[in-house]
Each structure stands twice: as C-alpha cells, then as structure tokens.
Design an enzyme around this catalytic site. Structure first.
Site, PDB file in Angstrom:
ATOM      1  N   HIS A 116       7.687  -0.728  -1.090  1.00 35.03           N
ATOM      2  CA  HIS A 116       6.333  -1.045  -1.534  1.00 35.03           C
ATOM      3  C   HIS A 116       6.383  -2.375  -2.257  1.00 35.03           C
ATOM      4  O   HIS A 116       7.084  -2.535  -3.255  1.00 35.03           O
ATOM      5  CB  HIS A 116       5.779   0.036  -2.466  1.00 35.03           C
ATOM      6  CG  HIS A 116       4.371  -0.232  -2.908  1.00 35.03           C
ATOM      7  ND1 HIS A 116       3.272   0.221  -2.195  1.00 35.03           N
ATOM      8  CD2 HIS A 116       3.877  -0.931  -3.962  1.00 35.03           C
ATOM      9  CE1 HIS A 116       2.164  -0.173  -2.807  1.00 35.03           C
ATOM     10  NE2 HIS A 116       2.506  -0.880  -3.883  1.00 35.03           N
ATOM     11  N   CYS A 117       5.645  -3.357  -1.729  1.00 36.06           N
ATOM     12  CA  CYS A 117       5.672  -4.712  -2.286  1.00 36.06           C
ATOM     13  C   CYS A 117       4.511  -4.886  -3.268  1.00 36.06           C
ATOM     14  O   CYS A 117       3.345  -4.839  -2.853  1.00 36.06           O
ATOM     15  CB  CYS A 117       5.572  -5.743  -1.159  1.00 36.06           C
ATOM     16  SG  CYS A 117       5.596  -7.452  -1.740  1.00 36.06           S
TER      17      CYS A 117
END
Length: 266
Positions: free
Chosen positions: A127-128
């Site tokens: 998850h960025c």
C-alpha cells in the site's frame, strides 16, 4: 468516490508541489526561461508535457482498481486444484486459498488484505501512502511506468533548477537570490533519489516475478514457507517474467506455479 475522499489531501499536495516547482523553474533564469526568451519553445513545451504526463499517470495509478477481490466467484480460475496438489505438499494445498479474516472472502493465492483500503488485493505488492492506493495485479505495471515518467520529470527539473543558480560575492546574498531555486533543487533532488530507488527495486521484483510483500515476508506466507530460501515458485526466468509483467494484450495467471525440478514439491 471512496478513493477521492480518502486520498484527497495527499493528491492535492502532490499536484500543488508539482506545479509550484514547475512554476519556479519557469519564472527564474533557468535554461527553460532562456529558451523562452530566445523564442525556442520546443524544450519548454516538452518539459511541460512530461510534467503533465507524470501528473496524469499519478492519478491513473492512484484512482484505478489495483485488483480488489470483490467476490468468491472465479477465485480458482488461475490455479486448478489438481495443479496445486502436484506442486505443493498435501498439507499446504488448503493454504493456497483461504478465507480472509477481515472481509471473509476466499483469497486467491498471492492476494492479501489491505487494512488501509479494507479490501483484499490480488497479487498484492504494497500500500503506497503517496498515491493513497494499493499496488497490485491491475496497476503494478502502471505504477512502474509512472515511476519512469516521474524520474524523467524530476531529473530534468533537477538539471533545470541547477542551471538557474547564480553566484554572488556573499553567502547571504547568494541564499536570498537563490532561495526559491534551492527549494526546487532540494525537492527534485530528494524525490529523484527516492523514485530511482523505487524504480530499481520494482524492476528487480518484476524480473524475478515476486512482490514486495512476498520478498519481505516470505517466512510468514503459507505458500512460500515450504520453499527453499532461494527458490521462487513463480519464477519463469527474467525474459518471460518481464514479458508477462509488461504485456497488456492478454491476461496473466499470476498464481500459476512453476518448478525448475520435475516432480518436485514447491
């Protein structure tokens, strides 16, 4: 609409920072400004197009579906049960797909539940927080292409900011005269290093057909626990891996297992 609400602040900050830095580069005595004054518009227009393309790709990667698992239907389409029985020990077959402890959907192999997105993601990578979205099966290649365009824009901006730095007799005058360009130089320099490192890491991961999650947590992943430390059951070789990763004309079965040793259990 959820993606707009959750990541509105981050995306707004990205756009403001991008165009503010671009404006500074055009307003100061940089190579771009000098080209404009001479009537040579090709370089400024190209630079503007690269920046615009990077922003467009940012929103594309940020807002697109990374591969959310929406239902149990078709969960086993990529990996058949008989193939799993041949490739994996009998005790591990049931772990190829399992019920998610959060959303209770049947997870395909290589999927993981994202606590930020509150959904399971196929071929989950990470998850960025900068794009406020997961990187997974559907947007991983676009994320890597976005990094390429962003690196081009940042490195060009870094060179442009340096070209506008003027040297004067005292440090105080020098700092005051170049304060905005020094800020642009710092922003483009730091982000250039970060993006370059990310690009190299994700190219390497694509070349060996693994994900950040699998690379960092293989000792905790059920379908990788039984493998040797240097063995990757999804690896087909660099050329085939990169072809599958960047090919957009066909659907790739990312869960399919491969063994370099015939009749060996992965």
């Amino acid at each position: 609409m959820r993606l707009f609400r959750s990541g509105c602040l981050v995306r707004t900050a990205h756009v403001i920072l991008t165009w503010l830095t671009t404006l500074i580069l055009f307003l100061h005595n940089t190579d771009l400004r000098q080209c404009e004054e001479r009537g040579e518009l090709l370089q400024p227009v190209l630079f503007g197009c690269v920046v615009l393309l990077s922003v467009m790709m940012y929103f594309t990667v940020s807002l697109m579906d990374p591969g959310f698992v929406l239902s149990d239907s078709g969960a086993k389409s990529a990996v058949e049960e008989d193939e799993l029985e041949k490739m994996m020990p009998h005790t591990e077959v049931s772990q190829g797909q399992r019920r998610c402890g959060h959303c209770y959907l049947l997870q395909p192999m290589r999927a993981r539940h994202c606590k930020e997105c509150k959904q399971c993601v196929r071929r989950y990578d990470h998850h960025c927080p900068w794009i406020e979205n997961c990187v997974g099966e559907r947007n991983h290649r676009w994320f890597l292409l976005y990094l390429c365009v962003q690196l081009l824009a940042l490195s060009w901006g870094l060179q442009t900011a340096w070209s506008g730095i003027t040297f004067v007799s005292t440090w105080q005058q020098w700092f005051v005269q170049n304060s905005f360009l020094l800020g642009a130089l710092a922003v483009t320099g730091v982000f250039s290093v970060v993006v370059l490192l990310l690009l190299c890491i994700h190219l390497y991961l694509a070349a060996i057909n693994t994900t950040t999650w699998e690379f960092m947590s293989r000792h905790r992943i059920s379908y990788l626990k039984s493998c040797d430390s240097e063995e990757n059951p999804f690896d087909r070789g660099v050329i085939c891996n990169l072809w599958d990763f960047f090919c957009v004309c066909r659907t790739v079965a990312w869960e399919r297992l491969y063994s370099r040793r015939s009749n060996s259990a992965v």
